[in-house]
Design an enzyme around this catalytic site. Sequence first.
Site: not given
Length: 775
Positions: A315-317
């Site tokens: 996932s992104d942040y």
Amino acid sequence: MHVRFPRHPARSLAPACALLSLALLLPSASAAPDASTAATPQPQPQEQPQQDAHARIEALISRMTVQEKAGQLSLYGPADIDTPNNPQAGWRNAQQETADVRAGRLTGLFNNAGLEGKRRLQQIAIKESRLGIPLIFGADVIHGFRTMFPMPLAEASSWEPALAERTARAAAVEATADGFRWTFAPMVDIARDARWGRGLEGVGEDVFLAKQFAAARVRGFQGTDLSRPDSMLATPKHFAAYGAAEGGLDYNVSDISERTLREVYLPPFRAALDAGALSVMSAFNEIGGVPSTANPALLTGVLRDEWKFRGFVVSDYTADEELVEHGYAANPREAAKQAFMAGTDVSMQSGLYMRYLPDLVASGEVPMARLDEAVRRVLRVKQKLGLLDDPMRGLDGLPAAQRPENPEFIALARESARRSIVMLKNDRMLLPLPKAGTKIALIGPFAEGTIDLMGAWSLFPGQSAPVGIDQGLRNALGPNSSVNVVRGSGIESALPGGIDAAVAAARDADVVLLAIGESQKMSGEARSRSDIGLPQAQQDLAEAVAATGKPVVVLLSNGRAMALKGAVRNARAILVTWFLGVQTGNAIADVVFGDFNPSGRLPVSFPQTAGQVPYYYGHKRTGRPSPESAPGTAFKTRYVDATNEALYPFGHGIGFSPVRYDSVELSSERMPLAGTLRVRATVTNTGSRDAEEVVQLYIAERAASVTRPVRELKGFRKLAIAPGASETVEFTLTADDLSFIGRDMKPTVEPGEFDLWVAPSAAGGIRKRFVLTRD
């Protein structure tokens, strides 16, 4: 995107995708593995290591608790770092971090500075955790690690994918020596709205060019063998259509059709995966109502079922946790379930997987088989990186800040920087300037050395300050140089007496170099701009300097296509210098004084006004196109206050020698579906200096079952041409080059009439016609 080191404010990352139609779940013709990836019997000696690795991974999984499995899917930034600009999720102090490593509650860390800390944590992981599974250390290595190269959009202006491969390789060598084996790059998002700040991390607006650079950067980061100590796992991002954010507004919705998704935004990802990338980052944005971090059609349907991707998705942040803010998940537990079941294998920073996956498995909402498969994907990549065999590789050297600069990388930074500069205009051959006898006034907020010349994502310790433009000019001119440096204005505000001082310097000079543009903080993540022109303080400075009547050369520092006006637009010469990294000043001087003939070409269209954006050359036709011969005709697709054309089109750029396109010849006017068409073009250097010309090939189908763009880039070649000489370039077109996504959402090729251009940009060129036939 992610956490930064203590000496910098933190960043956050990227986009997200969405729910696609049922057709997106169906394998398309392009989904079939090519011959190079199809399964074929291998000799037993080559199979045995793979079998051993598989058995080792399965043995590990069989011994892991559910909590330890969740730990292998949990990634965090470093402890004890205050990052007020990012969501405050998953943060731990050093004591908690150590305890997590010892208990197997995390798979790795990202952007954690220093070899000593990495060594300590890795020793704990392999010696004190129950199963001894090593950590992986990741970082945002976007355009260099210690040696900072041009931002990716700038480097795309070189139109040399091999150059990007070399700079990515250099960055990997430096970053792996500091213990990092995983980079959250390359960004392969297509960006057609100049308001979006993250366009500077990618390649621009064109699919064909983006595919070449995506593959090149993956090859550069990963090298020929991922198990080598200097190889980094590449992560193409952000999957998918992050660059299509509405209004150019970061993290916003991307509401596009499936056809646009498949034709424009997915191909660069496929190119990166075909080049060997084994991790993919999901995006922040949604498409069609579904955030991409929880989009099974995208993460499972496309990646796994169609493309047979065997790596893992990260996932992104905190993108999984943000499903709640999207209004897609009712609470964090539901968000963890939705993201994981959609195909997001690793959770970055939020801690949701560690917190909720064990209970979700116990309740039967997440099958154990799905959990095991995600862990298997992660361990398989760690094994390919050699971490299971040698966890301490890359952790036994000197820290980056204590290592001497590599002169080869500094030379590469200078080469890359000067090849990234685009000369937009050079009226009456103002450039190059003679080194002797010219009084130069260097004016503008970027005239003197400034960290802004680096651009965004300059995160890591040990980096040298960039060579300022003033220093670069003096390096070129020697000790008796005549360069008068005056700031004239700040980046966004006036300076007391600044314009008066600038005007006085201009009047006393033979030529003005006007160093203007955007600051480091005006382009990048969360740096969307509603106005893509210059700040008013700089525009006022430019107008005042131009009023002196002295010739002006604009040196434009920028991270996006900009809308130029007034004195800037009318300057005698304009160089787009982007954010060029550590060798900025020397590279600009190389071009200004003619030691290097500019060969860069725009990877994005420069619009006439901000009101034209999103603007890109490969737009669709309309039923009422505005005729070129009568642009003022009413009831056409037109603006009442501007033409539809770009100020400077995609692919544009000039050098010091004029180049003429003499002829284009086709091998035939008819191309059979199963055959090829050869295109030969002759280009002549009519000047007195060597030239480098980027010869571009475009096509357009006149009529099809689905409307097609007015032009599409299908090839390019960079030619070196001696003064007065002619060179011939040849392209070969096949049916694959003429394919598009048909009504059934599958690639198709339709016989019919095509236009073809061999051109110096997406506007103009020599036009030919051919017919694609069935036989």
